[in-house]
Design a protein around this motif. Structure first.
Motif, PDB file in Angstrom:
ATOM      1  N   GLY A 176       0.844  -1.198   0.000  1.00  0.00           N
ATOM      2  CA  GLY A 176       0.000   0.000   0.000  1.00  0.00           C
ATOM      3  C   GLY A 176       0.870   1.235   0.000  1.00  0.00           C
ATOM      4  O   GLY A 176       2.067   1.161   0.301  1.00  0.00           O
ATOM      5  N   SER A 178      -0.559   4.113   4.664  1.00  0.00           N
ATOM      6  CA  SER A 178      -1.777   3.295   4.578  1.00  0.00           C
ATOM      7  C   SER A 178      -1.953   2.377   5.788  1.00  0.00           C
ATOM      8  O   SER A 178      -2.962   1.679   5.888  1.00  0.00           O
ATOM      9  CB  SER A 178      -1.784   2.481   3.276  1.00  0.00           C
ATOM     10  OG  SER A 178      -0.634   1.680   3.172  1.00  0.00           O
ATOM     11  N   LYS A 234       0.544   0.092   7.094  1.00  0.00           N
ATOM     12  CA  LYS A 234       1.279  -1.174   7.052  1.00  0.00           C
ATOM     13  C   LYS A 234       2.160  -1.360   8.299  1.00  0.00           C
ATOM     14  O   LYS A 234       2.078  -2.383   8.972  1.00  0.00           O
ATOM     15  CB  LYS A 234       2.160  -1.223   5.782  1.00  0.00           C
ATOM     16  CG  LYS A 234       1.383  -0.980   4.492  1.00  0.00           C
ATOM     17  CD  LYS A 234       2.274  -1.043   3.264  1.00  0.00           C
ATOM     18  CE  LYS A 234       3.396  -0.013   3.217  1.00  0.00           C
ATOM     19  NZ  LYS A 234       2.931   1.394   3.065  1.00  0.00           N
ATOM     20  N   HIS A 270       6.215  -1.288  -0.330  1.00  0.00           N
ATOM     21  CA  HIS A 270       5.345  -0.541  -1.236  1.00  0.00           C
ATOM     22  C   HIS A 270       5.831  -0.683  -2.669  1.00  0.00           C
ATOM     23  O   HIS A 270       5.451   0.075  -3.543  1.00  0.00           O
ATOM     24  CB  HIS A 270       5.087   0.907  -0.803  1.00  0.00           C
ATOM     25  CG  HIS A 270       6.293   1.731  -0.528  1.00  0.00           C
ATOM     26  ND1 HIS A 270       6.543   2.245   0.709  1.00  0.00           N
ATOM     27  CD2 HIS A 270       7.288   2.121  -1.316  1.00  0.00           C
ATOM     28  CE1 HIS A 270       7.674   2.925   0.673  1.00  0.00           C
ATOM     29  NE2 HIS A 270       8.149   2.872  -0.555  1.00  0.00           N
ATOM     30  N   MET A 297      -3.557  -2.379   0.925  1.00  0.00           N
ATOM     31  CA  MET A 297      -4.112  -1.495   1.952  1.00  0.00           C
ATOM     32  C   MET A 297      -4.194  -0.055   1.454  1.00  0.00           C
ATOM     33  O   MET A 297      -3.355   0.402   0.677  1.00  0.00           O
ATOM     34  CB  MET A 297      -3.246  -1.525   3.208  1.00  0.00           C
ATOM     35  CG  MET A 297      -3.372  -2.828   3.982  1.00  0.00           C
ATOM     36  SD  MET A 297      -2.460  -2.793   5.546  1.00  0.00           S
ATOM     37  CE  MET A 297      -3.445  -1.616   6.498  1.00  0.00           C
ATOM     38  N   ARG A 298      -5.222   0.612   1.937  1.00  0.00           N
ATOM     39  CA  ARG A 298      -5.377   2.041   1.648  1.00  0.00           C
ATOM     40  C   ARG A 298      -6.110   2.678   2.825  1.00  0.00           C
ATOM     41  O   ARG A 298      -7.155   2.162   3.243  1.00  0.00           O
ATOM     42  CB  ARG A 298      -6.203   2.200   0.369  1.00  0.00           C
ATOM     43  CG  ARG A 298      -6.378   3.634  -0.052  1.00  0.00           C
ATOM     44  CD  ARG A 298      -7.345   3.734  -1.218  1.00  0.00           C
ATOM     45  NE  ARG A 298      -7.357   5.066  -1.767  1.00  0.00           N
ATOM     46  CZ  ARG A 298      -8.200   5.476  -2.701  1.00  0.00           C
ATOM     47  NH1 ARG A 298      -9.097   4.641  -3.198  1.00  0.00           N
ATOM     48  NH2 ARG A 298      -8.156   6.707  -3.138  1.00  0.00           N
ATOM     49  N   ASP A 299      -5.567   3.750   3.355  1.00  0.00           N
ATOM     50  CA  ASP A 299      -6.191   4.459   4.481  1.00  0.00           C
ATOM     51  C   ASP A 299      -6.564   3.524   5.631  1.00  0.00           C
ATOM     52  O   ASP A 299      -7.673   3.617   6.184  1.00  0.00           O
ATOM     53  CB  ASP A 299      -7.461   5.199   4.006  1.00  0.00           C
ATOM     54  CG  ASP A 299      -7.147   6.267   2.981  1.00  0.00           C
ATOM     55  OD1 ASP A 299      -5.993   6.740   2.961  1.00  0.00           O
ATOM     56  OD2 ASP A 299      -8.041   6.600   2.179  1.00  0.00           O
ATOM     57  N   LYS A 338      -7.303   0.454   5.649  1.00  0.00           N
ATOM     58  CA  LYS A 338      -8.262  -0.611   5.341  1.00  0.00           C
ATOM     59  C   LYS A 338      -7.707  -1.526   4.257  1.00  0.00           C
ATOM     60  O   LYS A 338      -6.870  -1.111   3.455  1.00  0.00           O
ATOM     61  CB  LYS A 338      -9.558  -0.014   4.794  1.00  0.00           C
ATOM     62  CG  LYS A 338     -10.392   0.757   5.765  1.00  0.00           C
ATOM     63  CD  LYS A 338     -11.750   1.022   5.076  1.00  0.00           C
ATOM     64  CE  LYS A 338     -12.711   1.770   5.964  1.00  0.00           C
ATOM     65  NZ  LYS A 338     -12.291   3.162   6.204  1.00  0.00           N
ATOM     66  N   TRP A 343      -8.494   2.182  -8.543  1.00  0.00           N
ATOM     67  CA  TRP A 343      -7.380   2.536  -7.662  1.00  0.00           C
ATOM     68  C   TRP A 343      -6.413   1.366  -7.521  1.00  0.00           C
ATOM     69  O   TRP A 343      -5.203   1.526  -7.654  1.00  0.00           O
ATOM     70  CB  TRP A 343      -7.913   2.969  -6.281  1.00  0.00           C
ATOM     71  CG  TRP A 343      -6.813   3.506  -5.411  1.00  0.00           C
ATOM     72  CD1 TRP A 343      -6.367   4.792  -5.359  1.00  0.00           C
ATOM     73  CD2 TRP A 343      -5.986   2.738  -4.515  1.00  0.00           C
ATOM     74  NE1 TRP A 343      -5.314   4.878  -4.479  1.00  0.00           N
ATOM     75  CE2 TRP A 343      -5.065   3.637  -3.946  1.00  0.00           C
ATOM     76  CE3 TRP A 343      -5.944   1.398  -4.141  1.00  0.00           C
ATOM     77  CZ2 TRP A 343      -4.104   3.240  -3.027  1.00  0.00           C
ATOM     78  CZ3 TRP A 343      -4.988   0.994  -3.228  1.00  0.00           C
ATOM     79  CH2 TRP A 343      -4.079   1.912  -2.671  1.00  0.00           C
TER      80      TRP A 343
END
Ligand SMILES: Nc1ncnc2c1ncn2[C@@H]1O[C@H](COP(=O)(O)OP(=O)(O)OP(=O)(O)O)[C@@H](O)[C@H]1O
Ligand SMILES: [Mg+2]
Length: 373
Positions: free
Chosen positions: A54, A58, A60, A210, A225-227, A229, A247
């Motif tokens: 991510g 994000s 991690k 990443h 993962m993003r934000d 989640k 995305w």
């Protein structure tokens, strides 16, 4: 308390109890107003290599720190081999940890650094030395135990850190960008070494990067993962070839995103009206939202003759760039800008600017996804 979804049975062919199952249930981490990790559900099966992938920020590292026990979670539960570890300090979690900033002790030799992990765990002195030597051997540094970290290259230091993480036979390894400081060649070498070690030991790994290429190369499963989640999770090829949103598609590399309207959906396949590009049959993984597009990776777009065309249409070549192993062609087709990538060895001195071109793709290489942005 509910039972773990993971069964810790024997590892096939070894008779050894499989261990190293990691399970996060609805785990959150809040720093004041910042939601770093948001109700995360994640499992790593014994022996599985799972990568958190991510963008920066994000969540991690925060996730890894909570599993390792260096950070407390705000909500949810973390289980290792089915047991809640919420009250266990890091060294009692039986996890080998290599973090990017988890440096070696500069005043200790490589061997002493590795031994330290055993000293922390109260392993008797006599046993310590031998086990540390074996661990250094395993990472190919058997002869360098006497050197101080500053007398070792970056890659060798990383391997000492890896030996230190492995020496107490942990149930699982947590690796947070362990190779970020290495150049490309060393990185690829370490990637292969880590995979070989992991398979040989039957150990599970939770890995952070990443770098999408690294994630593709190493993982049994990628968790995007993003934000804070999880936005998608699956085997590398599946996440790459069948992203659920634009995305995810864009995060995992170059892609052609063509907005369209769904005409028909039946299980695995959909028919989508791509406007100027015509009707297309594409793969459908059931993503649902308001706006849709079709994603086709540049390497899946092909030059075709009109006679063989299925999905596809006439196109005009805008430019071609030789990137070494591959050539990138920019095209316009049906009012869209497209990228087509092919091997240089296949590439077309054959294309002439005045020639009528046709581009197409196989239905199973085009994915229906939800347009978020
Ligand atoms: N101690 C802290 N206090 C406040 N906010 C924090 C703290 N640690 C992390 N954060 C925030 O939590 C979010 C997630 O951070 P985290 O370090 O987990 O990201 P990451 O995915 O590891 O990113 P990177 O790829 O840059 O390492 C970020 O918005 C970060 O600013
Ligand atoms: Mg991080």
């Amino acid at each position: 308390m509910t039972a773990s979804v993971i069964s810790a049975g024997p590892i096939p062919g070894t008779g050894r109890a499989a261990q190293g199952a990691i399970e996060l249930r609805q785990v959150s981490k809040h720093y004041g107003d910042v939601v770093a990790v948001d109700e995360l559900d994640l499992t790593v099966q014994p022996g599985e290599f799972v990568t958190l992938l991510g963008p920066s920020g994000s969540g991690k590292t925060t996730t890894m720190m909570m599993v390792a026990g260096f950070e407390e979670h705000t909500a949810g539960a973390i289980l290792i081999d089915g047991k809640p570890v919420d009250t266990l300090p890091p060294r009692d979690r039986n996890l080998g940890v290599v973090f990017q900033n988890y440096a070696l002790f500069p005043h200790m030799s490589a061997l002493e650094n590795v031994e330290f992990a055993l000293r922390m765990r109260k392993v008797p002195r006599a046993e310590r030395r031998q086990r540390a030597e074996e661990a250094l051997d395993r990472v190919g540094l058997g002869k360098m135990g006497g050197r101080k970290p500053r007398q070792l290259s970056g890659g060798q230091q990383q391997r000492v850190a890896l030996a230190r993480a492995l020496v107490f036979n942990p149930a699982a390894l947590l690796l947070d960008e362990p190779m970020a400081a290495l150049d490309k060649r060393l990185r690829e070498q370490m990637q292969e070494e880590i995979k070989t070690l992991q398979k040989g030991l039957g150990i599970s790994v939770l890995f952070v990067t990443h770098d999408q290429d690294e994630a593709m190369a190493m993982s049994d499963r990628i968790v995007v993962m993003r934000d804070g989640k999880i936005v998608q999770s699956g085997p590398p090829e599946e996440v790459y070839n069948h992203p659920m949103t634009d995305w995810v598609a864009s995060f995992l590399g170059d892609t052609n995103l063509i907005p369209g309207t769904i005409v028909e959906r039946n299980g695995e396949e959909a028919v989508v009206d791509l406007g100027g590009l015509g009707m297309a049959k594409v793969r459908d993984r059931g993503a649902s939202g308001e706006n849709y597009a079709v994603s086709i990776r540049p390497e899946h777009l092909k030059f075709r003759t009109r006679a063989t065309a299925g999905n596809g249409c006439a196109a005009t070549l805008v430019s071609s760039t030789n990137l070494g192993a591959t050539v990138r062609h920019r095209l316009t087709a049906g009012g869209h800008d497209l990228q087509l990538r092919e091997l240089s060895s296949d590439s077309a001195a054959r294309i002439r600017p005045d020639e009528e071109l046709w581009v197409g793709w196989d239905a199973d290489k085009a994915q229906l996804l939800v347009l978020e942005s």
